[in-house]
Design a protein around this motif. Structure first.
Motif, PDB file in Angstrom:
ATOM      1  N   PHE A 215       0.809  -1.067   0.113  1.00 36.90           N
ATOM      2  CA  PHE A 215       0.019  -0.129   0.009  1.00 36.90           C
ATOM      3  C   PHE A 215       0.917   1.134   0.098  1.00 36.90           C
ATOM      4  O   PHE A 215       0.626   2.004  -0.878  1.00 36.90           O
ATOM      5  CB  PHE A 215      -0.924   0.033   1.262  1.00 36.90           C
ATOM      6  N   PHE A 216       1.722   1.283   0.822  1.00 36.56           N
ATOM      7  CA  PHE A 216       2.776   2.478   0.749  1.00 36.56           C
ATOM      8  C   PHE A 216       3.378   2.705  -0.474  1.00 36.56           C
ATOM      9  O   PHE A 216       3.540   3.769  -0.953  1.00 36.56           O
ATOM     10  CB  PHE A 216       3.829   2.143   1.998  1.00 36.56           C
ATOM     11  N   VAL A 217       4.014   1.547  -1.273  1.00 37.25           N
ATOM     12  CA  VAL A 217       4.680   1.626  -2.416  1.00 37.25           C
ATOM     13  C   VAL A 217       3.840   2.329  -3.491  1.00 37.25           C
ATOM     14  O   VAL A 217       4.272   2.960  -4.357  1.00 37.25           O
ATOM     15  CB  VAL A 217       5.206   0.183  -2.766  1.00 37.25           C
ATOM     16  N   THR A 218       2.565   1.597  -3.469  1.00 36.27           N
ATOM     17  CA  THR A 218       1.592   1.902  -4.480  1.00 36.27           C
ATOM     18  C   THR A 218       0.981   3.317  -4.456  1.00 36.27           C
ATOM     19  O   THR A 218       1.070   4.333  -5.405  1.00 36.27           O
ATOM     20  CB  THR A 218       0.266   1.068  -4.171  1.00 36.27           C
ATOM     21  N   VAL A 219       0.923   3.973  -3.170  1.00 34.55           N
ATOM     22  CA  VAL A 219       0.568   5.139  -3.046  1.00 34.55           C
ATOM     23  C   VAL A 219       1.628   6.166  -3.340  1.00 34.55           C
ATOM     24  O   VAL A 219       1.514   7.329  -4.299  1.00 34.55           O
ATOM     25  CB  VAL A 219       0.207   5.728  -1.252  1.00 34.55           C
ATOM     26  N   THR A 220       2.840   5.971  -2.981  1.00 33.25           N
ATOM     27  CA  THR A 220       4.076   6.748  -3.251  1.00 33.25           C
ATOM     28  C   THR A 220       4.199   6.900  -4.720  1.00 33.25           C
ATOM     29  O   THR A 220       4.712   7.895  -5.414  1.00 33.25           O
ATOM     30  CB  THR A 220       5.205   6.392  -2.507  1.00 33.25           C
ATOM     31  N   THR A 221       4.316   5.891  -5.190  1.00 31.61           N
ATOM     32  CA  THR A 221       4.476   5.581  -6.617  1.00 31.61           C
ATOM     33  C   THR A 221       3.179   6.328  -7.644  1.00 31.61           C
ATOM     34  O   THR A 221       3.780   7.070  -8.416  1.00 31.61           O
ATOM     35  CB  THR A 221       4.521   3.998  -7.204  1.00 31.61           C
ATOM     36  N   LEU A 222       2.074   6.138  -7.165  1.00 36.71           N
ATOM     37  CA  LEU A 222       1.285   6.718  -7.946  1.00 36.71           C
ATOM     38  C   LEU A 222       1.262   8.502  -7.603  1.00 36.71           C
ATOM     39  O   LEU A 222       1.325   9.162  -8.678  1.00 36.71           O
ATOM     40  CB  LEU A 222      -0.300   6.563  -7.316  1.00 36.71           C
ATOM     41  N   ILE A 223       1.626   8.948  -6.583  1.00 34.35           N
ATOM     42  CA  ILE A 223       1.813  10.458  -6.293  1.00 34.35           C
ATOM     43  C   ILE A 223       3.085  10.675  -7.269  1.00 34.35           C
ATOM     44  O   ILE A 223       3.100  11.989  -7.736  1.00 34.35           O
ATOM     45  CB  ILE A 223       2.085  10.750  -4.936  1.00 34.35           C
ATOM     46  N   GLY A 224       4.093   9.821  -7.342  1.00 36.93           N
ATOM     47  CA  GLY A 224       5.260  10.105  -8.088  1.00 36.93           C
ATOM     48  C   GLY A 224       4.973  10.314  -9.651  1.00 36.93           C
ATOM     49  O   GLY A 224       5.480  11.248 -10.385  1.00 36.93           O
ATOM     50  N   TRP A 225       4.178   9.260 -10.074  1.00 40.95           N
ATOM     51  CA  TRP A 225       3.815   9.366 -11.495  1.00 40.95           C
ATOM     52  C   TRP A 225       2.903  10.393 -12.009  1.00 40.95           C
ATOM     53  O   TRP A 225       2.787  11.129 -12.869  1.00 40.95           O
ATOM     54  CB  TRP A 225       3.199   8.132 -12.070  1.00 40.95           C
ATOM     55  N   LEU A 226       1.884  10.868 -10.697  1.00 40.83           N
ATOM     56  CA  LEU A 226       1.020  12.119 -11.112  1.00 40.83           C
ATOM     57  C   LEU A 226       2.107  13.540 -11.192  1.00 40.83           C
ATOM     58  O   LEU A 226       1.470  14.299 -11.871  1.00 40.83           O
ATOM     59  CB  LEU A 226       0.078  12.335  -9.916  1.00 40.83           C
ATOM     60  N   GLN A 227       2.938  13.323 -10.439  1.00 41.27           N
ATOM     61  CA  GLN A 227       3.979  14.738 -10.813  1.00 41.27           C
ATOM     62  C   GLN A 227       4.953  14.515 -11.738  1.00 41.27           C
ATOM     63  O   GLN A 227       6.064  14.926 -11.946  1.00 41.27           O
ATOM     64  CB  GLN A 227       4.684  14.996  -9.551  1.00 41.27           C
ATOM     65  N   PHE A 228       4.905  13.401 -12.710  1.00 38.12           N
ATOM     66  CA  PHE A 228       5.863  12.963 -13.603  1.00 38.12           C
ATOM     67  C   PHE A 228       6.489  14.405 -14.224  1.00 38.12           C
ATOM     68  O   PHE A 228       5.568  15.003 -15.107  1.00 38.12           O
ATOM     69  CB  PHE A 228       5.175  12.168 -14.625  1.00 38.12           C
ATOM     70  N   PHE A 229       7.794  14.396 -14.340  1.00 30.70           N
ATOM     71  CA  PHE A 229       8.501  15.607 -15.098  1.00 30.70           C
ATOM     72  C   PHE A 229       9.820  15.360 -15.267  1.00 30.70           C
ATOM     73  O   PHE A 229      10.053  15.597 -16.595  1.00 30.70           O
ATOM     74  CB  PHE A 229       8.501  16.719 -13.874  1.00 30.70           C
ATOM     75  N   ASP A 230      10.784  14.735 -14.771  1.00 29.10           N
ATOM     76  CA  ASP A 230      11.967  14.588 -15.023  1.00 29.10           C
ATOM     77  C   ASP A 230      12.379  13.994 -16.371  1.00 29.10           C
ATOM     78  O   ASP A 230      12.940  14.698 -17.237  1.00 29.10           O
ATOM     79  CB  ASP A 230      12.970  13.709 -14.021  1.00 29.10           C
ATOM     80  N   GLU A 231      11.605  12.934 -16.766  1.00 30.16           N
ATOM     81  CA  GLU A 231      12.050  11.980 -18.001  1.00 30.16           C
ATOM     82  C   GLU A 231      11.443  12.801 -19.187  1.00 30.16           C
ATOM     83  O   GLU A 231      12.311  12.997 -20.124  1.00 30.16           O
ATOM     84  CB  GLU A 231      11.611  10.534 -17.738  1.00 30.16           C
ATOM     85  N   PRO A 232      10.396  13.351 -19.297  1.00 30.45           N
ATOM     86  CA  PRO A 232       9.807  14.123 -20.393  1.00 30.45           C
ATOM     87  C   PRO A 232      10.740  15.170 -20.917  1.00 30.45           C
ATOM     88  O   PRO A 232      11.119  15.655 -21.744  1.00 30.45           O
ATOM     89  CB  PRO A 232       8.770  14.133 -20.290  1.00 30.45           C
ATOM     90  N   PHE A 233      11.188  15.876 -19.430  1.00 24.22           N
ATOM     91  CA  PHE A 233      11.964  17.115 -19.535  1.00 24.22           C
ATOM     92  C   PHE A 233      13.206  17.022 -20.359  1.00 24.22           C
ATOM     93  O   PHE A 233      13.472  17.924 -21.024  1.00 24.22           O
ATOM     94  CB  PHE A 233      11.871  17.705 -18.087  1.00 24.22           C
ATOM     95  N   VAL A 234      13.797  16.002 -19.828  1.00 25.17           N
ATOM     96  CA  VAL A 234      15.130  15.985 -20.183  1.00 25.17           C
ATOM     97  C   VAL A 234      15.232  15.227 -21.545  1.00 25.17           C
ATOM     98  O   VAL A 234      16.127  15.501 -22.457  1.00 25.17           O
ATOM     99  CB  VAL A 234      16.083  15.103 -19.397  1.00 25.17           C
ATOM    100  N   LEU A 235      14.429  14.234 -21.665  1.00 28.12           N
ATOM    101  CA  LEU A 235      14.429  13.254 -23.210  1.00 28.12           C
ATOM    102  C   LEU A 235      13.841  14.090 -24.117  1.00 28.12           C
ATOM    103  O   LEU A 235      14.425  13.953 -25.245  1.00 28.12           O
ATOM    104  CB  LEU A 235      14.025  12.015 -22.762  1.00 28.12           C
ATOM    105  N   THR A 236      12.618  14.377 -24.067  1.00 28.31           N
ATOM    106  CA  THR A 236      11.877  15.059 -25.370  1.00 28.31           C
ATOM    107  C   THR A 236      11.610  16.325 -25.085  1.00 28.31           C
ATOM    108  O   THR A 236      10.909  17.170 -26.074  1.00 28.31           O
ATOM    109  CB  THR A 236      10.678  14.230 -25.428  1.00 28.31           C
ATOM    110  N   ASP A 237      11.630  17.075 -23.765  1.00 29.59           N
ATOM    111  CA  ASP A 237      10.997  18.445 -23.419  1.00 29.59           C
ATOM    112  C   ASP A 237       9.662  18.526 -23.921  1.00 29.59           C
ATOM    113  O   ASP A 237       9.161  19.606 -24.428  1.00 29.59           O
ATOM    114  CB  ASP A 237      11.722  19.394 -24.337  1.00 29.59           C
ATOM    115  N   GLY A 238       8.869  17.344 -23.663  1.00 26.82           N
ATOM    116  CA  GLY A 238       7.550  17.316 -23.875  1.00 26.82           C
ATOM    117  C   GLY A 238       7.028  16.880 -25.430  1.00 26.82           C
ATOM    118  O   GLY A 238       5.836  16.785 -25.563  1.00 26.82           O
ATOM    119  N   GLY A 239       7.937  17.105 -26.238  1.00 22.76           N
ATOM    120  CA  GLY A 239       7.607  16.576 -27.704  1.00 22.76           C
ATOM    121  C   GLY A 239       7.420  15.213 -27.873  1.00 22.76           C
ATOM    122  O   GLY A 239       7.805  14.152 -26.973  1.00 22.76           O
ATOM    123  N   PRO A 240       7.297  14.751 -29.103  1.00 20.88           N
ATOM    124  CA  PRO A 240       6.788  15.427 -30.047  1.00 20.88           C
ATOM    125  C   PRO A 240       5.588  15.880 -30.158  1.00 20.88           C
ATOM    126  O   PRO A 240       4.684  15.255 -29.840  1.00 20.88           O
ATOM    127  CB  PRO A 240       7.237  14.540 -31.424  1.00 20.88           C
TER     128      PRO A 240
END
Length: 291
Positions: A215-240
């Motif tokens: 339950f702890f892992v699921t909650v923290t993982t879900l919150i982290g993915w709702l705040q998803f930022f790092d990978e699209p920012f560095v890899l694609t800058d939101g594109g294409p």
């Protein structure tokens, strides 16, 4: 009297820090979202005007925001089950394995969690490179044409999500492995005496006793993915074409690139409400299961 005040003395500093860096910024963001604050307003406060809920009305009419929201829903639906299930599977395998090699393997799985996102993204960007990337090179050995890993709108989502899944499993594996090692061996011995096989012991002994950790892992993982930022920012800058732009990246672009702080604050408040609602729903469902 001193004994009554003692708990508040110990809790007070932590509550002060929480209020300063947790509650206060939310209140400030709420106030800013009701204004037209931009970069010019920071230099001259007289330029700031109250606009009420117009930022929110504009936000919900913005197709870019809705695209970012649906992208975030896609990333959550893809990433959360993959991270939780993969972390659980690897933790189960590592818990059953002994020896120095497997102890070193545990440390190896934790490396992505402590490695900088910029370094990780640079490595993966080379792997995904269309011209000289390792993945396309391996595919060329079996006659497959180069794949546009980060240029194809649909494939880019999965490519960015794969990096985030790989990076996000390390910490969860450690948490679940610690919980597994805390389960008394008596339960497994009793189940074995009753004739339970390995799968049945995992299904009816391990998983129920891991419920709190899961339950702890699921909650923290879900919150982290709702705040998803790092990978699209560095890899694609939101594109294409905005196909990997998450809500957090949308807020960043509007606030720090477009200098529309009031508009970006409105987006951050909407994201905060979504995360709070999802978390409260999970807590409610968890409480109902325990009753």
């Amino acid at each position: 009297m001193t004994r009554r005040l003692a708990p508040y003395v110990f809790v007070g500093p932590a509550m002060l820090l929480l209020a300063t860096f947790g509650v206060f910024p939310i209140l400030v963001a709420g106030l800013v979202s009701l204004t037209n604050m931009n970069l010019g307003g920071l230099a001259r406060w007289s330029n700031i005007k109250w606009v009420g809920l117009s930022n929110y009305a504009k936000l919900f009419r913005d197709p870019d925001f809705w695209q970012a929201l649906w992208n975030t829903v896609f990333f959550v639906g893809l990433g959360v089950p993959c991270v939780v299930l993969l972390s659980l599977g690897v933790a189960l395998l590592l818990n059953r394995s002994q020896g120095p090699f497997f102890r070193a393997l545990r440390a190896f799985y934790f490396v992505p969690a402590i490695t900088g996102i910029v370094a990780i993204s640079l490595v993966w960007s080379y792997l995904y490179n269309t011209q000289f990337g390792l993945l396309n090179y391996l595919l060329s050995l079996v006659g497959v044409k180069p794949v546009q890993w980060l240029s194809d709108p649909t494939l880019a989502k999965f490519s960015v999500g794969l990096v985030a899944v790989w990076r996000g499993t390390g910490l969860n594996i450690i948490i679940l492995l610690a919980a597994l090692q805390g389960i008394p061996r008596d339960y497994y011995e009793a189940a074995a005496l009753d004739g339970a096989n390995g799968w049945q012991r995992t299904r009816f002994v391990t998983v129920p006793l891991l419920s709190y950790a899961l339950f702890f892992v699921t909650v923290t993982t879900l919150i982290g993915w709702l705040q998803f930022f790092d990978e699209p920012f560095v890899l694609t800058d939101g594109g294409p074409l905005g196909h990997t732009t998450s809500v957090s990246l949308f807020i960043y672009k509007e606030g720090f690139r477009g200098s529309q702080f009031g508009y970006a604050s409105a987006g951050s408040l909407v994201l905060f409400v979504i995360i709070a609602a999802v978390t409260l729903l999970q807590l409610r469902l968890r409480r109902r299961d325990l009753e």
